[in-house]
Design an enzyme around this catalytic site. Structure first.
Site, PDB file in Angstrom:
ATOM      1  N   ARG A 181      -0.052  -7.210   5.783  1.00 54.84           N
ATOM      2  CA  ARG A 181      -0.506  -6.376   4.646  1.00 54.84           C
ATOM      3  C   ARG A 181      -1.327  -7.238   3.669  1.00 54.84           C
ATOM      4  NH1 ARG A 181       0.108  -6.665  -1.199  1.00 54.84           N
ATOM      5  NH2 ARG A 181      -0.035  -4.564  -2.006  1.00 54.84           N
TER       6      ARG A 181
ATOM      7  N   THR B 226       1.950 -11.462  -9.701  1.00 57.71           N
ATOM      8  CA  THR B 226       0.666 -12.042  -9.276  1.00 57.71           C
ATOM      9  C   THR B 226       0.258 -12.946 -10.411  1.00 57.71           C
ATOM     10  OG1 THR B 226      -0.218 -10.344  -7.781  1.00 57.71           O
ATOM     11  CG2 THR B 226      -1.825 -11.393  -9.159  1.00 57.71           C
TER      12      THR B 226
ATOM     13  N   GLY C 165      -0.900  -3.036  -5.363  1.00 55.90           N
ATOM     14  CA  GLY C 165      -2.198  -3.386  -4.806  1.00 55.90           C
ATOM     15  C   GLY C 165      -2.923  -2.231  -4.150  1.00 55.90           C
TER      16      GLY C 165
ATOM     17  N   THR D 234      -3.133  -7.080 -11.669  1.00 56.39           N
ATOM     18  CA  THR D 234      -1.794  -7.222 -11.090  1.00 56.39           C
ATOM     19  C   THR D 234      -1.107  -5.864 -11.055  1.00 56.39           C
ATOM     20  OG1 THR D 234       0.438  -8.099 -11.449  1.00 56.39           O
ATOM     21  CG2 THR D 234      -0.974  -7.939 -13.388  1.00 56.39           C
ATOM     22  N   GLY D 235      -0.400  -5.595  -9.972  1.00 64.05           N
ATOM     23  CA  GLY D 235       0.311  -4.322  -9.880  1.00 64.05           C
ATOM     24  C   GLY D 235       0.302  -3.820  -8.450  1.00 64.05           C
TER      25      GLY D 235
ATOM     26  N   GLY E 259      -3.238  -7.205  -0.125  1.00 62.75           N
ATOM     27  CA  GLY E 259      -3.284  -6.467  -1.389  1.00 62.75           C
ATOM     28  C   GLY E 259      -4.663  -6.452  -2.010  1.00 62.75           C
ATOM     29  N   ASP E 260      -4.698  -6.150  -3.295  1.00 59.56           N
ATOM     30  CA  ASP E 260      -5.967  -6.025  -4.010  1.00 59.56           C
ATOM     31  C   ASP E 260      -6.528  -7.364  -4.478  1.00 59.56           C
ATOM     32  OD1 ASP E 260      -3.628  -6.052  -5.739  1.00 59.56           O
ATOM     33  OD2 ASP E 260      -5.052  -5.859  -7.394  1.00 59.56           O
TER      34      ASP E 260
HETATM   35  N1  ASP Z   1      -1.332  -6.802  -6.775  1.00 59.09           N
HETATM   36  C1  ASP Z   1      -0.470  -7.600  -5.967  1.00 59.09           C
HETATM   37  C2  ASP Z   1      -0.534  -7.098  -4.547  1.00 59.09           C
HETATM   38  O1  ASP Z   1      -0.563  -5.912  -4.350  1.00 59.09           O
HETATM   39  C3  ASP Z   1       0.951  -7.599  -6.418  1.00 59.09           C
HETATM   40  C4  ASP Z   1       1.145  -7.630  -7.903  1.00 59.09           C
HETATM   41  O2  ASP Z   1       0.261  -7.929  -8.655  1.00 59.09           O
HETATM   42  O3  ASP Z   1       2.239  -7.341  -8.363  1.00 59.09           O
HETATM   43  O4  ASP Z   1      -0.497  -7.882  -3.650  1.00 59.09           O
END
Ligand code: ASP
Length: 309
Positions: free
Chosen positions: A205, A177, A231, A228-229, A207-208
């Site tokens: 879907r 992200t 979500g 980031t991570g 995400g966050d």
């Molecule tokens: N947070 C992002 C999502 O879930 C993906 C990411 O940051 O790796 O869409």
């Protein structure tokens, strides 16, 4: 206490290549890309520009860079398409705009900003969001523009591992992200985040990143956050709002609040990732609970720094 100058921090996602797979050339390419992105945001802030414009410029540069999972270089859904999420928030009065599951818009962060500035809404998706993009005169690109061989290969590998029952948690294959937070010379904060989401995600879907208070947040009285991570974990914890609430209601210093949420709370529910968090006094932390996070920062009058692990 207010900071005496601007601060800009950026991230290119917590989905870093494991150290063993990282060649010196590739590592240099990431640092160079992060350096270019910092320069794009810094040029706004050195000209006394607004934090909101600086995070917009930095995230656009990250979206244009195919090394990162946003805009050009976004990951693929399980049916081989791109569905992108983005958000922006202005710390002055908590104005915000976000888009979810969009395709074709070259810079999703500009569409998030158009939602904030041209509509009464905060979060838009589908044809209505694309109508706003057209009305705002935003650039559209075809599928070939967003395609990268590496992301396509990651999808094929993910689908094969799923079929074999060998799917692991390797963040470099699964996600990434981009995001930026800034404090300008007038003392205002802003945050922006943009993503292709998670490799192999189901169509639809979200995400966050576009959820205000989960992956993106800014309030001049507390902090600006871009995450980031995983979500789903960030949404369940409402990570960015949790940091804000710990500062606002619990009088916790921002750095402690941000670390507690990532290192303790996120880990406790099995989520991996990180975030960049900037306080109104200029304090900055970039915690992560995984192998690394592409990231960088620059302060007024200081030299830019970039890091991966
Ligand atoms: N947070 C992002 C999502 O879930 C993906 C990411 O940051 O790796 O869409």
């Amino acid at each position: 206490m207010l900071a005496s100058g601007f601060v800009l921090a950026i991230h290119g996602g917590a989905g870093v290549l494991p150290r063993d797979d990282m060649s010196p050339e590739r590592e240099a390419a990431y640092h160079a890309a992060l350096g270019r992105v910092l320069a794009a945001g810094q040029s706004v802030l050195t000209a006394d520009g607004a934090a909101l414009d600086a995070v917009t410029a930095a995230v656009m540069a990250l979206e244009d860079e195919p090394l990162f999972n946003a805009g050009r270089g976004a990951v693929f859904t399980r049916d081989g398409r791109h569905e992108m999420d983005a958000a922006i928030m202005d710390g002055r009065g908590r104005r915000a705009g976000a888009v979810a599951g969009i395709a074709g818009v070259r810079n999703p962060v500009l569409l998030a900003r158009a939602v904030m500035e041209r509509t009464d809404h905060v979060l838009m998706a589908g044809t209505g969001a694309l109508q706003i993009a057209r009305a705002a005169g935003l650039a559209f690109e075809d599928d070939a523009y967003f395609y990268t061989q590496e992301r396509w290969d990651s999808l094929q590998e993910t689908l094969r591992m799923e079929a074999d029952g060998t799917l692991d948690d390797d963040p470099s294959r699964r996600h990434g992200t981009v995001g930026a937070v800034a404090l300008d010379r007038a003392g205002n904060l802003a945050a922006a985040t943009s993503t292709g989401g998670m490799t192999g995600k189901r169509a639809g879907r979200i995400g966050d990143s576009p959820i205000i208070g989960a992956g993106t947040f800014a309030d001049d009285t507390t902090c600006a956050v871009s995450a980031t991570g995983d979500g789903e974990a960030f949404i369940r914890l409402l990570v960015a709002h949790e940091i804000d609430a710990r500062i606002r209601l619990g009088a916790q210093p921002m750095s402690e609040a941000a670390r507690a949420v990532v290192i303790d709370d996120l880990s406790a529910i099995g989520g991996s990732g990180g975030l960049i968090s900037l306080a109104r006094d200029g304090a900055l932390v970039m915690p992560f609970n995984c192998e690394g996070m592409y990231r960088g920062c620059v302060r007024d009058g200081g030299a830019p720094e970039t890091h991966i692990y």
